[in-house]
Design a protein around this motif. Structure first.
Motif, PDB file in Angstrom:
ATOM      1  N   LYS A   1       0.838  -1.196   0.000  1.00  0.00           N
ATOM      2  CA  LYS A   1       0.000   0.000   0.000  1.00  0.00           C
ATOM      3  C   LYS A   1       0.873   1.246   0.000  1.00  0.00           C
ATOM      4  O   LYS A   1       2.060   1.176   0.275  1.00  0.00           O
ATOM      5  CB  LYS A   1      -0.923   0.011   1.219  1.00  0.00           C
ATOM      6  CG  LYS A   1      -0.181   0.199   2.551  1.00  0.00           C
ATOM      7  CD  LYS A   1      -1.156   0.297   3.700  1.00  0.00           C
ATOM      8  CE  LYS A   1      -0.671   1.171   4.811  1.00  0.00           C
ATOM      9  NZ  LYS A   1      -0.446   2.555   4.541  1.00  0.00           N
ATOM     10  N   ASP A   2       0.239   2.369  -0.264  1.00  0.00           N
ATOM     11  CA  ASP A   2       0.917   3.657  -0.179  1.00  0.00           C
ATOM     12  C   ASP A   2       1.138   3.964   1.304  1.00  0.00           C
ATOM     13  O   ASP A   2       0.252   3.708   2.125  1.00  0.00           O
ATOM     14  CB  ASP A   2       0.038   4.730  -0.821  1.00  0.00           C
ATOM     15  CG  ASP A   2       0.749   6.067  -0.851  1.00  0.00           C
ATOM     16  OD1 ASP A   2       0.667   6.790   0.172  1.00  0.00           O
ATOM     17  OD2 ASP A   2       1.363   6.375  -1.877  1.00  0.00           O
TER      18      ASP A   2
ATOM     19  N   CYS B   1      -1.761   6.179   2.954  1.00  0.00           N
ATOM     20  CA  CYS B   1      -3.174   5.880   2.704  1.00  0.00           C
ATOM     21  C   CYS B   1      -3.873   5.418   3.981  1.00  0.00           C
ATOM     22  O   CYS B   1      -3.562   4.364   4.528  1.00  0.00           O
ATOM     23  CB  CYS B   1      -3.304   4.823   1.621  1.00  0.00           C
ATOM     24  SG  CYS B   1      -5.018   4.521   1.155  1.00  0.00           S
TER      25      CYS B   1
ATOM     26  N   CYS C   1      -6.373   2.250   3.516  1.00  0.00           N
ATOM     27  CA  CYS C   1      -5.649   0.977   3.488  1.00  0.00           C
ATOM     28  C   CYS C   1      -5.376   0.496   4.911  1.00  0.00           C
ATOM     29  O   CYS C   1      -5.528  -0.684   5.218  1.00  0.00           O
ATOM     30  CB  CYS C   1      -4.328   1.122   2.740  1.00  0.00           C
ATOM     31  SG  CYS C   1      -4.483   1.484   0.990  1.00  0.00           S
TER      32      CYS C   1
ATOM     33  N   ASN D   1       1.441  -0.595  -7.258  1.00  0.00           N
ATOM     34  CA  ASN D   1       1.367  -0.721  -8.717  1.00  0.00           C
ATOM     35  C   ASN D   1       2.301  -1.796  -9.265  1.00  0.00           C
ATOM     36  O   ASN D   1       1.900  -2.603 -10.097  1.00  0.00           O
ATOM     37  CB  ASN D   1       1.652   0.628  -9.389  1.00  0.00           C
ATOM     38  CG  ASN D   1       0.515   1.606  -9.190  1.00  0.00           C
ATOM     39  OD1 ASN D   1      -0.649   1.217  -9.102  1.00  0.00           O
ATOM     40  ND2 ASN D   1       0.849   2.886  -9.097  1.00  0.00           N
TER      41      ASN D   1
ATOM     42  N   SER E   1      -6.969  -0.997  -7.230  1.00  0.00           N
ATOM     43  CA  SER E   1      -7.426  -0.208  -6.090  1.00  0.00           C
ATOM     44  C   SER E   1      -6.187   0.320  -5.389  1.00  0.00           C
ATOM     45  O   SER E   1      -5.090   0.285  -5.952  1.00  0.00           O
ATOM     46  CB  SER E   1      -8.291  -1.060  -5.155  1.00  0.00           C
ATOM     47  OG  SER E   1      -8.827  -0.264  -4.116  1.00  0.00           O
ATOM     48  N   CYS E   2      -6.348   0.764  -4.170  1.00  0.00           N
ATOM     49  CA  CYS E   2      -5.248   1.424  -3.465  1.00  0.00           C
ATOM     50  C   CYS E   2      -4.314   0.470  -2.721  1.00  0.00           C
ATOM     51  O   CYS E   2      -3.275   0.891  -2.235  1.00  0.00           O
ATOM     52  CB  CYS E   2      -5.806   2.471  -2.502  1.00  0.00           C
ATOM     53  SG  CYS E   2      -7.025   1.825  -1.347  1.00  0.00           S
ATOM     54  N   HIS E   3      -4.679  -0.795  -2.605  1.00  0.00           N
ATOM     55  CA  HIS E   3      -3.767  -1.752  -1.979  1.00  0.00           C
ATOM     56  C   HIS E   3      -3.959  -3.131  -2.615  1.00  0.00           C
ATOM     57  O   HIS E   3      -5.024  -3.438  -3.145  1.00  0.00           O
ATOM     58  CB  HIS E   3      -3.947  -1.832  -0.456  1.00  0.00           C
ATOM     59  CG  HIS E   3      -5.338  -2.152  -0.024  1.00  0.00           C
ATOM     60  ND1 HIS E   3      -6.277  -1.177   0.225  1.00  0.00           N
ATOM     61  CD2 HIS E   3      -5.954  -3.334   0.193  1.00  0.00           C
ATOM     62  CE1 HIS E   3      -7.413  -1.752   0.579  1.00  0.00           C
ATOM     63  NE2 HIS E   3      -7.243  -3.062   0.560  1.00  0.00           N
TER      64      HIS E   3
ATOM     65  N   MET F   1     -12.546   2.396  -5.020  1.00  0.00           N
ATOM     66  CA  MET F   1     -12.620   2.545  -3.562  1.00  0.00           C
ATOM     67  C   MET F   1     -14.071   2.845  -3.173  1.00  0.00           C
ATOM     68  O   MET F   1     -14.390   3.959  -2.772  1.00  0.00           O
ATOM     69  CB  MET F   1     -11.675   3.656  -3.118  1.00  0.00           C
ATOM     70  CG  MET F   1     -10.223   3.357  -3.453  1.00  0.00           C
ATOM     71  SD  MET F   1      -9.120   4.771  -3.294  1.00  0.00           S
ATOM     72  CE  MET F   1      -9.236   5.142  -1.578  1.00  0.00           C
TER      73      MET F   1
END
Length: 172
Positions: free
Chosen positions: A48-49, A52, A55, A77, A91-93, A129
């Motif tokens: 994950k970022d 975030c 997340c 990514n 998505s974000c994770h 999300m």
């Protein structure tokens, strides 16, 4: 006035007391269960970022449901591409659990179902999300619950609905 014979009183006392004693003993001897600390907790690896918050909330959701999560705060990514998940499902994770990819805000119950059913698939994804999904359901959203689908992703990148959430019967 006649007195109750002693054997009958003893039987009544035993009939009411022994079950209570047994229940108390069972409760005292039962192991204390904590879903996040169970030795059989299923390991999950998450990318994950680092900044975030949703997340982190999803990780908390997974841990609250008995998963043991290791977080890599390096973005997702590159790992998503390496694992073969199509970008359009992103998505974000991104997570790995039991050999399956889990992308986005997938409920822990669906991850458990995936692990029990063991389908021949790449994994599960909740693209985007959606508000109301685990990690996107905090007080900041004011109780809003948008419809979303958890998708089962085949190795060729095709998908089918694994489970639907927050859909009205008219639109489902």
């Amino acid at each position: 006035m006649t007195a109750t014979p002693a054997p009958l009183r003893r039987r009544q006392w035993l009939a009411t007391t022994l079950p209570l004693l047994g229940a108390g003993l069972a409760a005292a001897l039962a192991p204390r269960w904590s879903p996040a600390a169970t030795p059989s907790a299923v390991p999950v690896e998450v990318w994950k970022d680092p900044s975030c918050g949703c997340c982190k909330d999803w990780v908390d959701h997974m841990e609250a449901h008995g998963f043991q999560v290791t977080v890599h705060a390096t973005g997702n990514n590159a790992v998503r591409a390496r694992l073969g998940l199509p970008q359009k499902l992103g998505s974000c994770h991104t997570a790995l659990v039991g050999g399956y990819v889990v992308e986005g805000h997938v409920p822990a119950s669906d991850v458990r179902a995936l692990l029990q059913q063991k389908p021949k698939a790449l994994g599960l994804a909740v693209p985007g999300m959606p508000v109301g999904s685990p990690g996107m359901d905090g007080p900041v959203y004011g109780g809003r619950r948008d419809p979303y689908d958890v998708l089962l992703v085949a190795h060729d990148g095709s998908t089918r609905v694994f489970k639907r959430y927050n859909h009205t019967k008219a639109s489902a």
